[in-house]
Design an enzyme around this catalytic site. Structure first.
Site, PDB file in Angstrom:
ATOM      1  N   LYS A   1      65.038 117.195 -98.643  1.00  0.00           N
ATOM      2  CA  LYS A   1      65.472 115.824 -98.877  1.00  0.00           C
ATOM      3  C   LYS A   1      64.520 114.962 -98.076  1.00  0.00           C
ATOM      4  CE  LYS A   1      69.441 117.179 -97.324  1.00  0.00           C
ATOM      5  NZ  LYS A   1      69.494 118.596 -97.573  1.00  0.00           N
TER       6      LYS A   1
ATOM      7  N   ASP B   1      62.726 122.351 -96.042  1.00  0.00           N
ATOM      8  CA  ASP B   1      62.645 120.892 -96.149  1.00  0.00           C
ATOM      9  C   ASP B   1      61.196 120.472 -96.392  1.00  0.00           C
ATOM     10  OD1 ASP B   1      65.306 120.710 -95.594  1.00  0.00           O
ATOM     11  OD2 ASP B   1      65.094 119.780 -93.622  1.00  0.00           O
TER      12      ASP B   1
ATOM     13  N   MET C   1      67.354 108.326 -88.758  1.00  0.00           N
ATOM     14  CA  MET C   1      67.393 107.727 -90.101  1.00  0.00           C
ATOM     15  C   MET C   1      67.750 106.242 -90.027  1.00  0.00           C
ATOM     16  SD  MET C   1      69.247 110.781 -92.268  1.00  0.00           S
ATOM     17  CE  MET C   1      70.423 111.263 -90.997  1.00  0.00           C
TER      18      MET C   1
HETATM   19  N1  SAH Z   1      67.809 117.871 -88.067  1.00  0.00           N
HETATM   20  C1  SAH Z   1      66.775 116.914 -87.711  1.00  0.00           C
HETATM   21  C2  SAH Z   1      67.148 115.523 -88.155  1.00  0.00           C
HETATM   22  C3  SAH Z   1      67.186 115.333 -89.651  1.00  0.00           C
HETATM   23  S1  SAH Z   1      67.538 113.688 -90.135  1.00  0.00           S
HETATM   24  C4  SAH Z   1      66.528 116.966 -86.208  1.00  0.00           C
HETATM   25  O1  SAH Z   1      67.286 117.632 -85.497  1.00  0.00           O
HETATM   26  O2  SAH Z   1      65.571 116.347 -85.743  1.00  0.00           O
HETATM   27  C5  SAH Z   1      65.904 113.037 -90.354  1.00  0.00           C
HETATM   28  C6  SAH Z   1      65.600 112.047 -89.253  1.00  0.00           C
HETATM   29  O3  SAH Z   1      65.199 112.731 -88.080  1.00  0.00           O
HETATM   30  C7  SAH Z   1      64.448 111.104 -89.548  1.00  0.00           C
HETATM   31  O4  SAH Z   1      64.873 109.991 -90.319  1.00  0.00           O
HETATM   32  C8  SAH Z   1      64.075 110.670 -88.150  1.00  0.00           C
HETATM   33  O5  SAH Z   1      64.979 109.726 -87.644  1.00  0.00           O
HETATM   34  C9  SAH Z   1      64.278 111.961 -87.371  1.00  0.00           C
HETATM   35  N2  SAH Z   1      63.030 112.750 -87.212  1.00  0.00           N
HETATM   36  C10 SAH Z   1      62.791 113.986 -87.682  1.00  0.00           C
HETATM   37  N3  SAH Z   1      61.578 114.423 -87.285  1.00  0.00           N
HETATM   38  C11 SAH Z   1      61.036 113.437 -86.532  1.00  0.00           C
HETATM   39  C12 SAH Z   1      59.806 113.283 -85.822  1.00  0.00           C
HETATM   40  N4  SAH Z   1      58.890 114.250 -85.780  1.00  0.00           N
HETATM   41  N5  SAH Z   1      59.591 112.120 -85.170  1.00  0.00           N
HETATM   42  C13 SAH Z   1      60.515 111.130 -85.176  1.00  0.00           C
HETATM   43  N6  SAH Z   1      61.685 111.227 -85.822  1.00  0.00           N
HETATM   44  C14 SAH Z   1      61.962 112.362 -86.486  1.00  0.00           C
END
Ligand code: SAH
Length: 261
Positions: free
Chosen positions: A60, A39, A173
């Site tokens: 993405k 990613d 998201m």
């Molecule tokens: N699989 C990932 C989520 C992917 S969807 C997980 O488990 O975290 C992507 C969303 O994850 C972003 O829009 C945000 O809402 C959140 N996200 C991912 N990394 C983040 C971070 N370091 N701080 C805050 N939100 C995060």
């Protein structure tokens, strides 16, 4: 000509951002990898662990062009025909909002061996940053992971009903849809004073947080985000919010407004 040997694909959680929040298992698999499909937001130090691998970005990213999922699935299947160890590296945990199921299904349908290595999901990294437990005896006995986002042509989701009934909720998201989130939850009877924390870049240096309430959440639209944001909702955040000067100021202004009305 000998049939190419079939490799194994690992769906690996890269964690929320900080490189040292990776699991030891993930580090081992990365070190063994021949090819890594990753990613966009994966930390460079994590990628560097895949020292012998070809590294291919397929990420993405919100609002940016994304490689179509079906094409990613095909590339994973093709790579497994050529290489022994193929890694699909995803932000956070692969099994939450990571399209892991599509990839697992495609790999299994092609008869390819696949294993998932979990990672720390954004909501848990944000809770750690804030120093607030998502569950609390007597106050929060459940945590919901939700997103208002649905893919094109997919059925609508009733995320708002589930979040409205949760003691604590983490919305992924959702930062760009703050106004819609507030409207949907208020319509389901959630009090407008419910504490909300938006955490940006959880676990990373320069992480930012905004304490607000459900009613004031639409003002989040005024912020210029520099990274991914997770929204945390629940009474468990009330104490941390009260310790935050900007939030105390918000409450004072709301109270003054109510007294004038
Ligand atoms: N699989 C990932 C989520 C992917 S969807 C997980 O488990 O975290 C992507 C969303 O994850 C972003 O829009 C945000 O809402 C959140 N996200 C991912 N990394 C983040 C971070 N370091 N701080 C805050 N939100 C995060």
């Amino acid at each position: 000509m000998a049939k190419p040997s079939r490799g194994k694909v690992y769906l690996v959680g890269a964690g929320p951002g900080a490189a040292d929040l990776l699991t030891l298992r993930a580090a081992r698999v990365l070190a063994e990898a021949d090819v890594v499909f990753h990613d966009a937001l994966v930390h460079p130090e994590v990628l560097a662990l895949a020292s012998r691998a070809e590294r291919i970005a397929v990420g993405k990213r919100c609002g940016r062009h994304s490689t179509a999922q079906r094409f990613i699935n095909k590339r994973l299947v093709d790579a497994a025909a050529k290489h022994r160890t193929v890694v699909r590296l995803k932000g956070g945990d692969p099994m939450l909002f990571g399209r892991a199921q599509e990839e697992l299904d495609a790999l299994r349908a092609a008869g390819i061996d696949v294993e998932v290595v979990p990672g720390i999901t954004a909501a848990l990294a944000a809770a750690a940053d804030l120093g607030v437990s998502l569950t609390r005896r007597g106050a929060s006995r459940n945590v919901v992971f939700a997103t208002p986002r649905v893919g094109d042509g997919e059925p609508t989701s009733d995320w708002a009903s589930v979040v409205a009934h949760a003691d604590t909720a983490a919305i992924y998201m959702g930062a760009g849809e703050a106004a819609a989130i507030t409207a949907a939850l208020l319509a389901r009877g959630t009090p407008s004073g419910l504490p909300v924390v938006a955490v940006e870049n959880a676990s990373l240096p320069g992480s930012r947080r905004w304490f607000t309430t459900l009613g004031a959440l639409p003002r989040l639209a005024e912020k210029a985000f520099r990274g991914p944001v997770v929204l945390l909702l629940g009474e468990v955040f009330a104490d941390a919010a009260r310790r935050e000067p900007a939030y105390a100021d918000l409450l004072r202004r709301v109270a003054a407004h109510l007294l004038r009305a």
